[in-house]
Design an enzyme around this catalytic site. Structure first.
Site, PDB file in Angstrom:
ATOM      1  N   LYS A 161       0.892  -1.167   0.000  1.00  0.00           N
ATOM      2  CA  LYS A 161       0.000   0.000   0.000  1.00  0.00           C
ATOM      3  C   LYS A 161       0.926   1.212   0.000  1.00  0.00           C
ATOM      4  O   LYS A 161       1.258   1.780   1.047  1.00  0.00           O
ATOM      5  CB  LYS A 161      -0.939  -0.022   1.214  1.00  0.00           C
ATOM      6  CG  LYS A 161      -2.058   0.998   1.111  1.00  0.00           C
ATOM      7  CD  LYS A 161      -3.120   0.751   2.153  1.00  0.00           C
ATOM      8  CE  LYS A 161      -4.052   1.941   2.301  1.00  0.00           C
ATOM      9  NZ  LYS A 161      -4.815   2.277   1.105  1.00  0.00           N
TER      10      LYS A 161
HETATM   11  N1  PMP Z   1      -7.732  -1.003  -3.300  1.00  0.00           N
HETATM   12  C1  PMP Z   1      -7.186   0.206  -3.080  1.00  0.00           C
HETATM   13  C2  PMP Z   1      -6.515   0.919  -4.201  1.00  0.00           C
HETATM   14  C3  PMP Z   1      -7.279   0.787  -1.810  1.00  0.00           C
HETATM   15  O1  PMP Z   1      -6.747   1.998  -1.577  1.00  0.00           O
HETATM   16  C4  PMP Z   1      -7.947   0.103  -0.771  1.00  0.00           C
HETATM   17  C5  PMP Z   1      -8.056   0.735   0.580  1.00  0.00           C
HETATM   18  N2  PMP Z   1      -6.922   0.439   1.352  1.00  0.00           N
HETATM   19  C6  PMP Z   1      -8.494  -1.164  -1.056  1.00  0.00           C
HETATM   20  C7  PMP Z   1      -8.367  -1.678  -2.324  1.00  0.00           C
HETATM   21  C8  PMP Z   1      -9.215  -1.937   0.004  1.00  0.00           C
HETATM   22  O2  PMP Z   1      -8.337  -2.330   1.015  1.00  0.00           O
HETATM   23  P1  PMP Z   1      -8.789  -2.476   2.530  1.00  0.00           P
HETATM   24  O3  PMP Z   1     -10.016  -3.293   2.538  1.00  0.00           O
HETATM   25  O4  PMP Z   1      -7.638  -3.175   3.166  1.00  0.00           O
HETATM   26  O5  PMP Z   1      -9.021  -1.107   3.062  1.00  0.00           O
END
Ligand code: PMP
Length: 293
Positions: A161
């Site tokens: 991330k």
């Molecule tokens: N894809 C992207 C590009 C994101 O920014 C997020 C948010 N973190 C997600 C998917 C979903 O991830 P999560 O459920 O861990 O928040």
């Protein structure tokens, strides 16, 4: 002024910075920080429900893992960061909130190579309501395919991330917002459905859930939780490559993410969907687990 309209660098409260809480306005970095110029930063987004951070440890572990994928080590253990998040919530008196940890390469070197720099970490938290705006949790959001595509795993560490991955998220989102949509749909470089600009995507076809294999995008913590909930309800979950043409034989669509939670989708380009039983069940089941874990 509404809380949401206050600039993020000019608020009351405290931010954890490199090991200690500092007054909110003092949590600063230098303009020649490597991260600002070369996107060498990783971050998290976490939701707090009635004082309880949903899947807190999984988020902190992902932050550590994102950093490793970016070639650096966070100088604070998972346990220390877990405590720091609780300290931040307490110091700011927050019970229903969003937590934003971020780690970045500092200012000792300026250039593409930055092998020997200090790694900094900050954790902030603030009140945050529904991501897409009131009402969309019932009626669904409107999405449009964005111009830029999600690069594949040969182009970078897709499970990190990392801030750099969000360049095209902002561009696609701005493009579709200007056309009156809530969010952008990303295709991958092969033309398959990937995800939203900050959320994963699920389709309902003949009573089964279909979701793209997370090979070019983040395997979201919410996505994994929702797959677990579907399995508990004995709703079959199929991870596979999905072409956008399949929206024609899809009855329900929803997106998942820390910010988005489980949000129904009403529209993608020329396709229309009506939030149905499976979406509603998983929204309710998700709501039920957010306060417990
Ligand atoms: N894809 C992207 C590009 C994101 O920014 C997020 C948010 N973190 C997600 C998917 C979903 O991830 P999560 O459920 O861990 O928040």
């Amino acid at each position: 002024m509404a809380v949401d309209l206050l600039p993020y660098d000019d608020r009351d409260g405290f931010i954890w910075l490199d090991g200690a809480l500092v007054p909110w306005r003092d949590a600063r970095l230098h303009v020649l920080s490597h991260a600002l110029h070369y996107a060498s930063a990783v971050f998290e987004g976490e939701r707090v429900y009635d004082g309880h951070i949903f899947r807190s440890r999984a988020h902190t572990e992902r932050l550590h893992n994102s950093a490793r994928l970016m070639g650096f080590e966070i100088p604070w253990s998972v346990d220390v960061l877990e405590n720091a998040k609780r300290e931040v919530l307490q110091a700011n008196g927050l019970k229903d909130a969003y937590v934003r940890p971020v780690a970045w390469r500092g200012a000792e070197m300026m250039g593409v190579s930055a092998q020997d720099v200090t790694i900094h970490v900050a954790i902030a938290a603030w009140f945050w309501g529904a991501y897409f705006g009131d009402g969309t949790e019932m009626s669904g959001i409107r999405m449009k395919t964005g111009r830029y595509r999600r690069p594949g795993p040969e182009c970078g560490p897709v499970q990190a991330k990392a801030t750099g991955h969000y360049l095209i998220c902002t561009l696609n989102k701005h493009e579709v917002e200007a056309a009156g949509y809530h969010d952008a749909l990303f295709l991958d470089t092969n033309g398959f459905v990937a995800e939203g600009s900050g959320a994963n995507i699920f389709l309902v076809q003949e009573g089964k859930l279909h979701t793209p294999t997370p090979d070019s995008f983040l395997n979201g913590i919410t996505r994994q939780a929702v797959i677990g909930l579907a399995e508990k309800r004995q709703i079959p979950v199929v991870e596979r490559s999905i072409l956008p043409e399949e929206f024609a034989r899809t009855t329900e669509v929803f997106v998942t993410g820390t910010a988005a939670e489980v949000t129904p989708v009403a529209e993608i380009d020329d396709y229309r969907f009506t939030p149905g039983d499976i979406t509603r069940t998983l929204m309710e089941d998700f709501r039920a687990i957010t306060s417990t874990g």
